[in-house]
Design a protein around this motif. Structure first.
Motif, short mmCIF file in Angstrom:
data_model
loop_
_atom_site.label_atom_id
_atom_site.label_comp_id
_atom_site.label_asym_id
_atom_site.label_seq_id
_atom_site.Cartn_x
_atom_site.Cartn_y
_atom_site.Cartn_z
N UNK A 1 -8.68 -3.49 18.52
CA UNK A 1 -9.86 -2.67 18.85
C UNK A 1 -10.88 -2.65 17.72
N UNK A 2 -10.44 -2.69 16.48
CA UNK A 2 -11.37 -2.61 15.34
C UNK A 2 -11.74 -3.96 14.76
N UNK A 3 -10.90 -4.96 15.01
CA UNK A 3 -11.20 -6.28 14.46
C UNK A 3 -10.82 -6.43 13.00
N UNK A 4 -10.13 -5.45 12.43
CA UNK A 4 -9.70 -5.55 11.04
C UNK A 4 -8.24 -5.13 10.90
N UNK A 5 -7.61 -5.66 9.86
CA UNK A 5 -6.20 -5.37 9.66
C UNK A 5 -6.01 -3.90 9.29
N UNK A 6 -4.86 -3.36 9.66
CA UNK A 6 -4.59 -1.97 9.32
C UNK A 6 -4.06 -1.86 7.89
N UNK A 7 -3.30 -2.85 7.49
CA UNK A 7 -2.75 -2.84 6.13
C UNK A 7 -3.71 -3.58 5.20
N UNK A 8 -4.78 -2.88 4.81
CA UNK A 8 -5.80 -3.50 3.96
C UNK A 8 -5.22 -3.83 2.58
N UNK A 9 -4.42 -2.93 2.06
CA UNK A 9 -3.84 -3.15 0.73
C UNK A 9 -2.99 -4.42 0.72
N UNK A 10 -2.22 -4.61 1.79
CA UNK A 10 -1.41 -5.82 1.86
C UNK A 10 -2.26 -7.08 1.94
N UNK A 11 -3.34 -7.02 2.72
CA UNK A 11 -4.23 -8.19 2.85
C UNK A 11 -4.87 -8.53 1.51
N UNK A 12 -5.28 -7.49 0.75
CA UNK A 12 -5.99 -7.73 -0.51
C UNK A 12 -5.07 -7.84 -1.71
N UNK A 13 -3.79 -7.69 -1.47
CA UNK A 13 -2.86 -7.75 -2.59
C UNK A 13 -3.03 -6.60 -3.56
N UNK A 14 -3.53 -5.49 -3.04
CA UNK A 14 -3.72 -4.30 -3.87
C UNK A 14 -4.99 -4.31 -4.71
N UNK A 15 -5.79 -5.37 -4.65
CA UNK A 15 -7.03 -5.47 -5.44
C UNK A 15 -8.23 -5.13 -4.55
N UNK A 16 -8.75 -3.91 -4.73
CA UNK A 16 -9.85 -3.43 -3.89
C UNK A 16 -11.23 -3.67 -4.52
N UNK A 17 -11.30 -4.29 -5.68
CA UNK A 17 -12.56 -4.37 -6.42
C UNK A 17 -13.66 -5.06 -5.63
N UNK A 18 -13.33 -6.20 -5.00
CA UNK A 18 -14.35 -6.92 -4.24
C UNK A 18 -14.80 -6.13 -3.03
N UNK A 19 -13.85 -5.52 -2.34
CA UNK A 19 -14.18 -4.73 -1.15
C UNK A 19 -15.05 -3.53 -1.51
N UNK A 20 -14.72 -2.84 -2.59
CA UNK A 20 -15.50 -1.69 -3.01
C UNK A 20 -16.91 -2.10 -3.42
N UNK A 21 -17.03 -3.25 -4.07
CA UNK A 21 -18.35 -3.75 -4.46
C UNK A 21 -19.20 -4.04 -3.23
N UNK A 22 -18.58 -4.63 -2.20
CA UNK A 22 -19.32 -4.89 -0.97
C UNK A 22 -19.71 -3.59 -0.27
N UNK A 23 -18.83 -2.60 -0.29
CA UNK A 23 -19.15 -1.30 0.32
C UNK A 23 -20.33 -0.64 -0.39
N UNK A 24 -20.35 -0.73 -1.73
CA UNK A 24 -21.47 -0.17 -2.48
C UNK A 24 -22.77 -0.89 -2.15
N UNK A 25 -22.70 -2.19 -2.01
CA UNK A 25 -23.90 -2.97 -1.67
C UNK A 25 -24.43 -2.58 -0.29
N UNK A 26 -23.53 -2.40 0.66
CA UNK A 26 -23.94 -2.03 2.01
C UNK A 26 -24.56 -0.64 2.02
N UNK A 27 -23.96 0.30 1.27
CA UNK A 27 -24.52 1.66 1.19
C UNK A 27 -25.91 1.64 0.55
N UNK A 28 -26.07 0.83 -0.51
CA UNK A 28 -27.36 0.73 -1.17
C UNK A 28 -28.40 0.13 -0.23
N UNK A 29 -28.01 -0.88 0.52
CA UNK A 29 -28.94 -1.51 1.47
C UNK A 29 -29.28 -0.56 2.62
#
Length: 335
Positions: A34-62
């Motif tokens: 239904x969402x098109x994204x994995x539920x286990x985000x931590x597992x997909x990213x290997x516990x490294x959220x830095x890139x995802x958080x940077x993209x979220x900040x960019x989207x919020x700024x835009x």
């Protein structure tokens, strides 16, 4: 031969545990479908959220810049419309006053002054335009309309022109009063002398429109319109030949003011174009960031659908086994 078996209670617990596990997997896969994204985000990213958080900040700024460009677009569009109205009034009045030089002149001095008075009203109304609750030409005092009424302006200017009998003296006195900090700026202008701060429309771009109602081009047009409106005032008692001379000179100056107003409109038009370009770039950057974010945590719809179908089949099979076990008894076994 050794036979290994488990008791009925243990078997029931095993089946219930397996049922719970399968239902949990179905919920996870349904969420991913239904969402098109994995539920286990931590597992997909290997516990490294830095890139995802940077993209979220960019989207919020835009998103914030999207609001800023929308406000800037509203502001510049309203300013362009008000300057168009102002310029049209200047052009109409200039053409009317210059027509006194033509042979087929039918407009009287009184009619010309009435038209000048009406056009002055329109000019002041255009500069008092507000959009989104903000005045366009009041500088940083956006909560205040910048100009007093035409009546107030004409009354103040009339006092300065009383007793003058030549076109040169009249026009010089009007110019001096409009340029005097204790004249027009103090009596008529209610805004702030400080222009609005530039509008930030992207990461590295600002739109600057420091136009207030005290802009020399706008003041010159209002000055000439005001003098034309007072030309037929009985209290000033100017001779007809003086009125004609004034109307001719004022018509020429208003024609020049019209050209200067066009330059202001071009300045605002350039700002409008920059706002549109910034909005387009911001939208493209946001789309790119959202795509990159989705790539990080997106669930493959085909793989998810296949896994969901498999898990649902397992659940159905488990229910069948559970039913068969529930129907087992020694009597049925001995038959």
């Amino acid at each position: 031969m050794t036979l290994n078996s488990i008791g009925d209670l243990a078997r029931g617990l095993t089946l219930r545990s397996r049922s719970t596990e399968i239902k949990s997997q179905i919920e996870t896969l349904s969420y991913e479908m239904s969402t098109g994204q994995v539920q286990d985000i931590s597992g997909r990213l290997g516990g490294d959220y830095s890139h995802l958080l940077d993209l979220d900040r960019s989207i919020e700024r835009l998103d914030a810049f999207s609001i800023a460009t929308a406000e800037a677009r509203l502001f510049t569009d309203a300013m362009q419309l008000s300057l168009t109205t102002f310029g049209d009034s200047v052009a109409e009045l200039s053409a009317s006053l210059l027509s006194f030089e033509t042979a087929n002149q039918t407009v009287t001095h009184e009619q010309a002054s009435v038209q000048a008075r009406n056009e002055l009203d329109t000019m002041i109304s255009a500069l008092n335009t507000r959009t989104g609750g903000r005045s366009l030409y009041s500088g940083t005092s956006t909560d205040i309309s910048p100009l007093a009424s035409a009546e107030t302006l004409l009354s103040a200017l009339q006092a300065e022109l009383t007793g003058l009998t030549t076109a040169t003296d009249i026009r010089q006195a009007a110019e001096d009063w409009f340029n005097d900090p204790t004249g027009f700026d103090a009596v008529i202008y209610h805004g702030n002398a400080t222009a609005l701060a530039p509008m930030q429309v992207s990461e590295n771009e600002r739109i600057n429109l420091p136009i207030t109602a005290t802009d020399p081009t706008l003041k010159a047009a209002m000055r000439d319109a005001a003098v034309a409106a007072l030309a037929s005032d009985d209290a000033l008692n100017w001779a007809p030949v003086l009125r004609t001379a004034l109307f001719t000179e004022l018509g020429v100056d208003l024609a020049n003011a019209q050209d200067a107003t066009v330059n202001l409109r071009a300045e605002v038009g350039a700002a409008e174009a920059r706002v549109e370009h910034a909005a387009t770039r911001n939208a493209a950057a946001k789309t790119s960031a959202e795509h990159a974010r989705n790539e990080l945590i997106a669930a493959d719809p085909y793989e998810t659908a296949a896994r969901l179908q498999t898990i649902q089949f397992q659940l159905e099979s488990l229910y069948s086994v559970t039913v068969r076990n529930a129907n087992l008894s020694l009597v049925n076994f001995l038959r």
